[in-house]
Write a protein that holds these residues in place. Structure first.
Motif, PDB file in Angstrom:
ATOM      1  N   GLU A  48       0.841  -1.186   0.000  1.00  0.00           N
ATOM      2  CA  GLU A  48       0.000   0.000   0.000  1.00  0.00           C
ATOM      3  C   GLU A  48       0.879   1.240   0.000  1.00  0.00           C
ATOM      4  OE1 GLU A  48      -2.665  -0.160   3.339  1.00  0.00           O
ATOM      5  OE2 GLU A  48      -3.385  -2.161   2.811  1.00  0.00           O
ATOM      6  N   ASP A  49       0.330   2.355  -0.467  1.00  0.00           N
ATOM      7  CA  ASP A  49       1.075   3.607  -0.433  1.00  0.00           C
ATOM      8  C   ASP A  49       1.529   3.910   0.990  1.00  0.00           C
ATOM      9  OD1 ASP A  49       0.812   4.014  -3.144  1.00  0.00           O
ATOM     10  OD2 ASP A  49      -0.870   5.402  -2.966  1.00  0.00           O
ATOM     11  N   GLY A  50       2.781   4.308   1.128  1.00  0.00           N
ATOM     12  CA  GLY A  50       3.319   4.674   2.431  1.00  0.00           C
ATOM     13  C   GLY A  50       3.956   3.541   3.205  1.00  0.00           C
ATOM     14  N   ASP A  51       4.024   2.348   2.621  1.00  0.00           N
ATOM     15  CA  ASP A  51       4.625   1.216   3.319  1.00  0.00           C
ATOM     16  C   ASP A  51       6.145   1.356   3.413  1.00  0.00           C
ATOM     17  OD1 ASP A  51       2.225  -0.081   3.735  1.00  0.00           O
ATOM     18  OD2 ASP A  51       2.586  -1.687   2.282  1.00  0.00           O
ATOM     19  N   ALA A  52       6.671   0.910   4.532  1.00  0.00           N
ATOM     20  CA  ALA A  52       8.102   0.696   4.721  1.00  0.00           C
ATOM     21  C   ALA A  52       8.227  -0.800   4.976  1.00  0.00           C
ATOM     22  CB  ALA A  52       8.627   1.486   5.909  1.00  0.00           C
ATOM     23  N   GLU A  53       8.937  -1.497   4.109  1.00  0.00           N
ATOM     24  CA  GLU A  53       9.064  -2.956   4.244  1.00  0.00           C
ATOM     25  C   GLU A  53      10.344  -3.302   4.984  1.00  0.00           C
ATOM     26  OE1 GLU A  53       9.134  -7.027   1.540  1.00  0.00           O
ATOM     27  OE2 GLU A  53       9.509  -5.090   0.569  1.00  0.00           O
ATOM     28  N   LEU A  54      10.188  -4.008   6.083  1.00  0.00           N
ATOM     29  CA  LEU A  54      11.311  -4.465   6.890  1.00  0.00           C
ATOM     30  C   LEU A  54      11.982  -5.643   6.187  1.00  0.00           C
ATOM     31  CD1 LEU A  54      12.451  -3.836   9.751  1.00  0.00           C
ATOM     32  CD2 LEU A  54      11.039  -5.707  10.576  1.00  0.00           C
ATOM     33  N   LYS A  55      13.301  -5.602   6.091  1.00  0.00           N
ATOM     34  CA  LYS A  55      14.051  -6.676   5.443  1.00  0.00           C
ATOM     35  C   LYS A  55      15.304  -7.024   6.238  1.00  0.00           C
ATOM     36  CE  LYS A  55      13.074  -8.446   2.246  1.00  0.00           C
ATOM     37  NZ  LYS A  55      12.153  -9.593   2.157  1.00  0.00           N
ATOM     38  N   ARG A  56      15.664  -8.280   6.189  1.00  0.00           N
ATOM     39  CA  ARG A  56      16.915  -8.836   6.688  1.00  0.00           C
ATOM     40  C   ARG A  56      17.198  -8.568   8.159  1.00  0.00           C
ATOM     41  NH1 ARG A  56      16.118 -11.044   2.456  1.00  0.00           N
ATOM     42  NH2 ARG A  56      17.681 -11.504   0.867  1.00  0.00           N
ATOM     43  N   MET A  57      16.153  -8.626   8.988  1.00  0.00           N
ATOM     44  CA  MET A  57      16.368  -8.558  10.437  1.00  0.00           C
ATOM     45  C   MET A  57      17.093  -9.834  10.851  1.00  0.00           C
ATOM     46  SD  MET A  57      15.220  -5.861  12.074  1.00  0.00           S
ATOM     47  CE  MET A  57      14.981  -6.460  13.736  1.00  0.00           C
ATOM     48  N   PHE A  58      18.219  -9.661  11.543  1.00  0.00           N
ATOM     49  CA  PHE A  58      19.018 -10.827  11.907  1.00  0.00           C
ATOM     50  C   PHE A  58      19.959 -10.466  13.042  1.00  0.00           C
ATOM     51  CE2 PHE A  58      22.940 -13.403  11.183  1.00  0.00           C
ATOM     52  CZ  PHE A  58      22.396 -14.654  11.421  1.00  0.00           C
ATOM     53  N   VAL A  59      20.088 -11.386  13.985  1.00  0.00           N
ATOM     54  CA  VAL A  59      21.059 -11.269  15.075  1.00  0.00           C
ATOM     55  C   VAL A  59      21.878 -12.560  15.062  1.00  0.00           C
ATOM     56  CG1 VAL A  59      21.390 -11.047  17.567  1.00  0.00           C
ATOM     57  CG2 VAL A  59      19.500  -9.830  16.455  1.00  0.00           C
ATOM     58  N   ILE A  60      23.203 -12.433  15.127  1.00  0.00           N
ATOM     59  CA  ILE A  60      24.025 -13.639  15.119  1.00  0.00           C
ATOM     60  C   ILE A  60      23.681 -14.485  16.350  1.00  0.00           C
ATOM     61  CG2 ILE A  60      25.855 -12.565  13.741  1.00  0.00           C
ATOM     62  CD1 ILE A  60      27.552 -12.457  16.331  1.00  0.00           C
ATOM     63  N   GLU A  61      23.834 -15.776  16.203  1.00  0.00           N
ATOM     64  CA  GLU A  61      23.379 -16.720  17.224  1.00  0.00           C
ATOM     65  C   GLU A  61      23.925 -16.424  18.622  1.00  0.00           C
ATOM     66  OE1 GLU A  61      22.880 -21.520  17.865  1.00  0.00           O
ATOM     67  OE2 GLU A  61      23.708 -20.764  15.981  1.00  0.00           O
ATOM     68  N   GLN A  62      25.220 -16.121  18.728  1.00  0.00           N
ATOM     69  CA  GLN A  62      25.807 -15.923  20.058  1.00  0.00           C
ATOM     70  C   GLN A  62      25.329 -14.649  20.752  1.00  0.00           C
ATOM     71  OE1 GLN A  62      27.179 -16.393  17.036  1.00  0.00           O
ATOM     72  NE2 GLN A  62      29.320 -15.901  17.014  1.00  0.00           N
ATOM     73  N   MET A  63      24.636 -13.760  20.053  1.00  0.00           N
ATOM     74  CA  MET A  63      24.173 -12.493  20.647  1.00  0.00           C
ATOM     75  C   MET A  63      22.654 -12.448  20.838  1.00  0.00           C
ATOM     76  SD  MET A  63      26.902 -10.804  21.285  1.00  0.00           S
ATOM     77  CE  MET A  63      26.387  -9.120  21.537  1.00  0.00           C
ATOM     78  N   ARG A  64      21.985 -13.541  20.563  1.00  0.00           N
ATOM     79  CA  ARG A  64      20.522 -13.552  20.699  1.00  0.00           C
ATOM     80  C   ARG A  64      20.100 -13.534  22.160  1.00  0.00           C
ATOM     81  NH1 ARG A  64      19.519 -17.830  15.738  1.00  0.00           N
ATOM     82  NH2 ARG A  64      20.276 -16.367  14.167  1.00  0.00           N
ATOM     83  N   GLY A  65      18.894 -13.037  22.395  1.00  0.00           N
ATOM     84  CA  GLY A  65      18.338 -13.002  23.741  1.00  0.00           C
ATOM     85  C   GLY A  65      18.795 -11.814  24.566  1.00  0.00           C
ATOM     86  N   ARG A  66      19.396 -10.819  23.934  1.00  0.00           N
ATOM     87  CA  ARG A  66      19.913  -9.647  24.644  1.00  0.00           C
ATOM     88  C   ARG A  66      19.163  -8.363  24.290  1.00  0.00           C
ATOM     89  NH1 ARG A  66      26.381 -10.695  24.797  1.00  0.00           N
ATOM     90  NH2 ARG A  66      26.247 -12.956  24.891  1.00  0.00           N
ATOM     91  N   GLY A  67      18.092  -8.478  23.515  1.00  0.00           N
ATOM     92  CA  GLY A  67      17.303  -7.310  23.154  1.00  0.00           C
ATOM     93  C   GLY A  67      17.816  -6.534  21.949  1.00  0.00           C
ATOM     94  N   LEU A  68      18.799  -7.085  21.234  1.00  0.00           N
ATOM     95  CA  LEU A  68      19.359  -6.366  20.086  1.00  0.00           C
ATOM     96  C   LEU A  68      18.341  -6.190  18.969  1.00  0.00           C
ATOM     97  CD1 LEU A  68      22.908  -8.002  19.803  1.00  0.00           C
ATOM     98  CD2 LEU A  68      22.248  -5.921  21.008  1.00  0.00           C
ATOM     99  N   ALA A  69      17.597  -7.235  18.677  1.00  0.00           N
ATOM    100  CA  ALA A  69      16.609  -7.150  17.602  1.00  0.00           C
ATOM    101  C   ALA A  69      15.544  -6.101  17.929  1.00  0.00           C
ATOM    102  CB  ALA A  69      15.955  -8.510  17.354  1.00  0.00           C
ATOM    103  N   ARG A  70      15.120  -6.052  19.164  1.00  0.00           N
ATOM    104  CA  ARG A  70      14.109  -5.078  19.580  1.00  0.00           C
ATOM    105  C   ARG A  70      14.644  -3.648  19.437  1.00  0.00           C
ATOM    106  NH1 ARG A  70       9.544  -6.215  21.702  1.00  0.00           N
ATOM    107  NH2 ARG A  70      10.217  -8.279  22.347  1.00  0.00           N
ATOM    108  N   ARG A  71      15.893  -3.427  19.813  1.00  0.00           N
ATOM    109  CA  ARG A  71      16.493  -2.090  19.676  1.00  0.00           C
ATOM    110  C   ARG A  71      16.664  -1.708  18.209  1.00  0.00           C
ATOM    111  NH1 ARG A  71      21.654  -1.640  23.309  1.00  0.00           N
ATOM    112  NH2 ARG A  71      21.687   0.407  22.327  1.00  0.00           N
ATOM    113  N   LEU A  72      17.085  -2.663  17.398  1.00  0.00           N
ATOM    114  CA  LEU A  72      17.250  -2.407  15.974  1.00  0.00           C
ATOM    115  C   LEU A  72      15.897  -2.126  15.326  1.00  0.00           C
ATOM    116  CD1 LEU A  72      19.645  -2.281  14.043  1.00  0.00           C
ATOM    117  CD2 LEU A  72      19.294  -4.691  13.565  1.00  0.00           C
ATOM    118  N   LEU A  73      14.893  -2.898  15.692  1.00  0.00           N
ATOM    119  CA  LEU A  73      13.547  -2.695  15.153  1.00  0.00           C
ATOM    120  C   LEU A  73      13.035  -1.292  15.495  1.00  0.00           C
ATOM    121  CD1 LEU A  73      11.038  -3.826  13.712  1.00  0.00           C
ATOM    122  CD2 LEU A  73      10.329  -4.794  15.917  1.00  0.00           C
TER     123      LEU A  73
END
Length: 158
Positions: free
Chosen positions: A76-101
């Protein structure tokens, strides 16, 4: 965590993209995400690509958004499509994805986009949990995988 804007074809972005593609292949057995992406898709103000670096300047998380407007793939007009969200395995569970998002949402909002959309899959429960807990709701399927049964699409007003 130090979040930096980088080109989509930056060497660190390419490295992390290769890692996320390998993970998609492990989960889905299809060689990775076949969605066509171009480095220019993530050039401000029509998009942005971010990499999070740890204290040792190691790239540990990535994500970007690109502008989408009404098209034959369900955007739809005005969309921003999120792409390639990824956190390396050893850094998961630390809130990085949430901060990046959150950084990506703020950037898209500042660029005048009105809705963040994303496509994920049924074999990515961690991603689904992140998006739902961040206020994303199911939406009409869009994009390359819109006809695939394992595809799930979400949206959030910005």
């Amino acid at each position: 965590m130090n979040i930096r804007r980088v080109p989509f074809d930056h060497p660190d972005a390419v490295k992390l993209n290769d890692e996320v593609q390998a993970e998609y292949h492990l989960r889905y057995g299809d060689g990775g995400d076949a969605t066509a992406l171009d480095a220019s898709d993530f050039t401000p103000p029509r998009g942005v690509y971010l990499i999070a670096y740890d204290d040792s300047d190691r790239p540990v998380a990535t994500g970007g958004w690109r502008s989408q407007d009404q098209n034959g793939e369900g955007n739809e007009d005005g969309d921003a499509e999120l792409k390639r969200m990824f956190v390396i395995e050893q850094m998961r569970g630390r809130g990085l994805a949430r901060r990046l998002l959150a950084a990506l949402e703020e950037d898209a909002r500042a660029a005048g986009r009105i809705r963040m959309v994303l496509e994920t899959g049924t074999k990515q429960p961690e991603a689904i949990a992140l998006y739902v807990s961040s206020g994303y709701e199911p939406c009409t399927k869009f994009g390359y995988y819109r006809h695939h049964e394992s595809s799930l699409c979400y949206a959030k007003p910005l």
